[in-house]
Design a protein around this motif. Structure first.
Motif, mmCIF file in Angstrom:
data_model
loop_
_atom_site.group_PDB
_atom_site.id
_atom_site.type_symbol
_atom_site.label_atom_id
_atom_site.label_comp_id
_atom_site.label_asym_id
_atom_site.label_seq_id
_atom_site.Cartn_x
_atom_site.Cartn_y
_atom_site.Cartn_z
ATOM 1 N N LYS A 211 36.568 37.807 33.023
ATOM 2 C CA LYS A 211 36.677 37.787 34.484
ATOM 3 C C LYS A 211 37.956 37.075 34.924
ATOM 4 O O LYS A 211 38.719 37.588 35.742
ATOM 5 C CB LYS A 211 35.456 37.103 35.105
ATOM 6 C CG LYS A 211 34.165 37.890 35.049
ATOM 7 C CD LYS A 211 33.095 37.209 35.911
ATOM 8 C CE LYS A 211 31.774 37.983 35.891
ATOM 9 N NZ LYS A 211 31.111 37.876 34.567
ATOM 10 N N ILE B 224 41.286 38.678 36.725
ATOM 11 C CA ILE B 224 41.787 38.219 38.022
ATOM 12 C C ILE B 224 43.241 37.787 37.919
ATOM 13 O O ILE B 224 44.087 38.184 38.721
ATOM 14 C CB ILE B 224 40.913 37.058 38.550
ATOM 15 C CG1 ILE B 224 39.500 37.552 38.855
ATOM 16 C CG2 ILE B 224 41.536 36.435 39.796
ATOM 17 C CD1 ILE B 224 38.497 36.444 39.111
ATOM 18 N N TRP C 261 45.795 40.768 37.364
ATOM 19 C CA TRP C 261 46.131 41.515 38.580
ATOM 20 C C TRP C 261 46.919 40.661 39.563
ATOM 21 O O TRP C 261 47.820 41.161 40.255
ATOM 22 C CB TRP C 261 44.853 42.047 39.244
ATOM 23 C CG TRP C 261 44.340 43.301 38.608
ATOM 24 C CD1 TRP C 261 43.225 43.446 37.830
ATOM 25 C CD2 TRP C 261 44.928 44.608 38.683
ATOM 26 N NE1 TRP C 261 43.082 44.749 37.415
ATOM 27 C CE2 TRP C 261 44.106 45.492 37.925
ATOM 28 C CE3 TRP C 261 46.064 45.115 39.307
ATOM 29 C CZ2 TRP C 261 44.417 46.841 37.791
ATOM 30 C CZ3 TRP C 261 46.359 46.472 39.164
ATOM 31 C CH2 TRP C 261 45.534 47.309 38.424
ATOM 32 N N MET C 262 46.609 39.358 39.659
ATOM 33 C CA MET C 262 47.377 38.472 40.535
ATOM 34 C C MET C 262 48.824 38.383 40.071
ATOM 35 O O MET C 262 49.756 38.336 40.884
ATOM 36 C CB MET C 262 46.748 37.073 40.566
ATOM 37 C CG MET C 262 45.477 36.959 41.378
ATOM 38 S SD MET C 262 45.702 37.282 43.159
ATOM 39 C CE MET C 262 46.628 35.837 43.664
ATOM 40 N N GLU D 58 40.896 46.754 31.356
ATOM 41 C CA GLU D 58 40.834 46.071 32.649
ATOM 42 C C GLU D 58 41.620 46.810 33.726
ATOM 43 O O GLU D 58 41.688 46.370 34.870
ATOM 44 C CB GLU D 58 41.356 44.640 32.492
ATOM 45 C CG GLU D 58 40.514 43.799 31.527
ATOM 46 C CD GLU D 58 41.139 42.453 31.234
ATOM 47 O OE1 GLU D 58 42.324 42.274 31.603
ATOM 48 O OE2 GLU D 58 40.476 41.594 30.651
ATOM 49 N N VAL E 139 43.558 38.521 48.527
ATOM 50 C CA VAL E 139 43.662 39.319 47.300
ATOM 51 C C VAL E 139 42.856 38.673 46.186
ATOM 52 O O VAL E 139 42.141 39.349 45.431
ATOM 53 C CB VAL E 139 45.141 39.475 46.880
ATOM 54 C CG1 VAL E 139 45.247 40.141 45.510
ATOM 55 C CG2 VAL E 139 45.914 40.279 47.915
ATOM 56 N N LEU F 52 39.719 40.392 44.203
ATOM 57 C CA LEU F 52 39.736 40.524 42.754
ATOM 58 C C LEU F 52 38.543 39.824 42.107
ATOM 59 O O LEU F 52 37.983 40.309 41.120
ATOM 60 C CB LEU F 52 41.043 39.962 42.184
ATOM 61 C CG LEU F 52 42.305 40.789 42.446
ATOM 62 C CD1 LEU F 52 43.543 40.035 42.006
ATOM 63 C CD2 LEU F 52 42.216 42.141 41.733
ATOM 64 N N THR F 53 38.149 38.688 42.672
ATOM 65 C CA THR F 53 36.980 37.970 42.155
ATOM 66 C C THR F 53 35.718 38.811 42.313
ATOM 67 O O THR F 53 34.912 38.939 41.376
ATOM 68 C CB THR F 53 36.816 36.622 42.874
ATOM 69 O OG1 THR F 53 38.007 35.838 42.687
ATOM 70 C CG2 THR F 53 35.627 35.853 42.312
ATOM 71 N N TRP G 46 35.622 42.048 42.630
ATOM 72 C CA TRP G 46 35.793 43.206 41.752
ATOM 73 C C TRP G 46 35.427 42.840 40.316
ATOM 74 O O TRP G 46 34.791 43.622 39.604
ATOM 75 C CB TRP G 46 37.226 43.701 41.852
ATOM 76 C CG TRP G 46 37.517 44.980 41.105
ATOM 77 C CD1 TRP G 46 36.609 45.830 40.526
ATOM 78 C CD2 TRP G 46 38.806 45.562 40.876
ATOM 79 N NE1 TRP G 46 37.254 46.892 39.940
ATOM 80 C CE2 TRP G 46 38.598 46.765 40.140
ATOM 81 C CE3 TRP G 46 40.107 45.199 41.229
ATOM 82 C CZ2 TRP G 46 39.655 47.576 39.746
ATOM 83 C CZ3 TRP G 46 41.153 46.018 40.844
ATOM 84 C CH2 TRP G 46 40.929 47.191 40.104
ATOM 85 N N SER G 47 35.825 41.653 39.878
ATOM 86 C CA SER G 47 35.535 41.241 38.500
ATOM 87 C C SER G 47 34.035 41.110 38.263
ATOM 88 O O SER G 47 33.534 41.457 37.182
ATOM 89 C CB SER G 47 36.238 39.914 38.192
ATOM 90 O OG SER G 47 35.638 38.837 38.877
#
Length: 455
Positions: A86, A90, A93-94, A316, A430, A434-435, A437-438
């Motif tokens: 996870k 995150i 992608w960040m 991922e 964002v 993303l969190t 989404w994970s």
């Protein structure tokens, strides 16, 4: 014909790695941002650069230590090993979000500098040309890319060295000028800390943006032969060069020009070159600035594309992003980056000033989060390594812990800084998405026997 994942070429040499990372760091942050940091803290801003450089040293050393234990893996893999998929998802992608923001900034900046020579060509056209040039370089073999970046970054480094020599000559009267300042500019106009010693913390927000990109070394590991042996040496040399290439120019600038005479729109480097009597100083500096931003964008596209490739290979990101061309370059990720650069250049057509303000704080904040994860990964993994590391971070666990705390405090300063509030709000939004989404992507699923497994 395209290849599948796992076919990145190991063609990067130590000199490529060092100069690639320096290419990502030495950009607008030093050539133009130095005026802003000096305006915030005066000559005392040198303390901010040294302190941030020491934090960076520990982060880079942590990455080198983990590379000796986990060969053929990059920095995202280290984070995954320490904190699970996870957090790795995150941060991956960040990091892509950060570098693509930087690339848009740098490409638009390159277009604006080119307008000095081509005033009749619209900004969006010049920016698109710069974007196409950068994408083309990245589509070549990684060895060719590394060689190109080596020379592109080398031009910037040579410029800084020339600047240091010329500036020192002017400060101490070796080069004749109307006025030889010696050391007086370090203490006049309010002293060494004209805005108080706490101003060094305000300057840290800009300095962290300037140093961002150093961790790019952590993405070159899978394209470097014997990375676990080479990286500790590269880090040791690289961090010394980075501190010198930032601190010495800042000392020269503050020694030549009173800190409160630097305008936010002026380049201190142009003023120094002009004072040497070089009639073509503006043209020389414009060429250097274009080289600087193109080099930073070049390194940024490499960082974003390789992170996307790594994430695709790990499941991922869409698997299609793991496809490479015959040169071993992740072609689909580069196409995605090209589309984003195209959109960024077109945004510059409508909202150039607003775009700069929105994007500039993004890299500094995100890079702090990445550095925290790298240092924390080493702190957590040290006692669980499968083999003894060939290189160790000094003073474990206290030094690593201290760095994590310092970086966390700087991140909080970002959050509460009024000038960065809108940009940080975008970053936090964002991060939140993303969190969520994970948790959806990696939620436990029930198999046919009622047992839980990660989906």
């Amino acid at each position: 014909m395209g290849q599948t994942k796992g076919s990145l070429q190991k063609q990067l040499k130590p000199r490529h790695i060092s100069f690639m990372a320096m290419g990502g760091v030495i950009g607008t942050g030093i050539f133009k941002g130095s005026a802003e940091t000096i305006g915030l803290a005066g000559p005392g801003v040198i303390v901010s650069y040294i302190f941030a450089g020491l934090l960076l040293l520990v982060v880079m050393a942590a990455m080198a230590e983990m590379a000796t234990v986990y060969p053929n893996r990059n920095m995202k893999d280290f984070i995954r090993e320490a904190f699970g998929e996870k957090v790795s998802f995150i941060m991956g992608w960040m990091y892509c979000f950060m570098w693509l923001s930087v690339c848009v900034i740098e490409v638009i900046a390159a277009g604006s500098f080119l307008q000095y020579w081509f005033p009749d060509v619209p900004l969006w056209g010049l920016s698109l040309a710069c974007a196409a040039f950068i994408i083309l370089i990245n589509l070549l073999s990684v060895g060719t890319f590394g060689e190109f970046e080596f020379w592109l970054a080398g031009i910037k480094i040579a410029m800084i060295l020339i600047f240091i020599v010329l500036g020192a000559g002017l400060i101490f009267g070796i080069i004749p000028s109307d006025h030889t300042p010696y050391l007086e500019n370090y203490t006049i106009s309010g002293g060494f800390f004209p805005n108080g010693w706490t101003s060094i913390f305000s300057a840290l927000l800009v300095v962290m943006f300037s140093y961002g990109g150093s961790e790019l070394i952590g993405l070159t590991l899978t394209e470097t032969e014997n990375a676990e042996r080479i990286l500790p040496k590269v880090v040791a040399n690289f961090i010394l060069r980075i501190i010198l290439f930032f601190t010495l120019p800042i000392l020269i600038i503050c020694g030549l020009i009173p800190w409160n005479q630097l305008g936010p729109d002026s380049s201190p480097f142009v003023q120094v070159l002009t004072s040497t009597g070089l009639s073509s100083a503006a043209h020389i500096m414009n060429f250097i600035l274009i080289t600087a931003v193109l080099s930073a964008a070049n390194s940024g596209i490499y960082g974003a594309s390789r992170m996307l490739y790594s994430m695709a290979a790990a499941g991922e990101a869409p698997k299609s992003l793991a496809k490479t061309n015959r040169n071993g370059s992740p072609v689909n990720t580069l196409y995605l980056c090209a589309v984003i650069l195209l959109a960024g250049a077109m945004l510059g057509l409508f909202a150039q000033d607003q775009l700069f303000r929105i994007l500039m704080a993004v890299p500094g904040f995100v890079v702090i989060l990445v550095w925290i994860c790298i240092a924390s990964s080493q702190w957590k993994l040290r006692n669980h390594y499968p083999i003894k590391p060939a290189f160790k971070v000094w003073g474990y666990p206290y030094v690593t812990g201290f760095v994590v705390v310092c970086l966390s405090v700087i991140a909080l300063l970002f959050v509460f800084d009024s000038q960065s509030r809108f940009s940080i709000g975008i970053c936090l939004a964002v991060l939140t998405l993303l969190t969520l989404w994970s948790f959806i992507k990696f939620r436990p699923k029930q198999d046919g026997n009622g047992r839980s497994e990660i989906g």
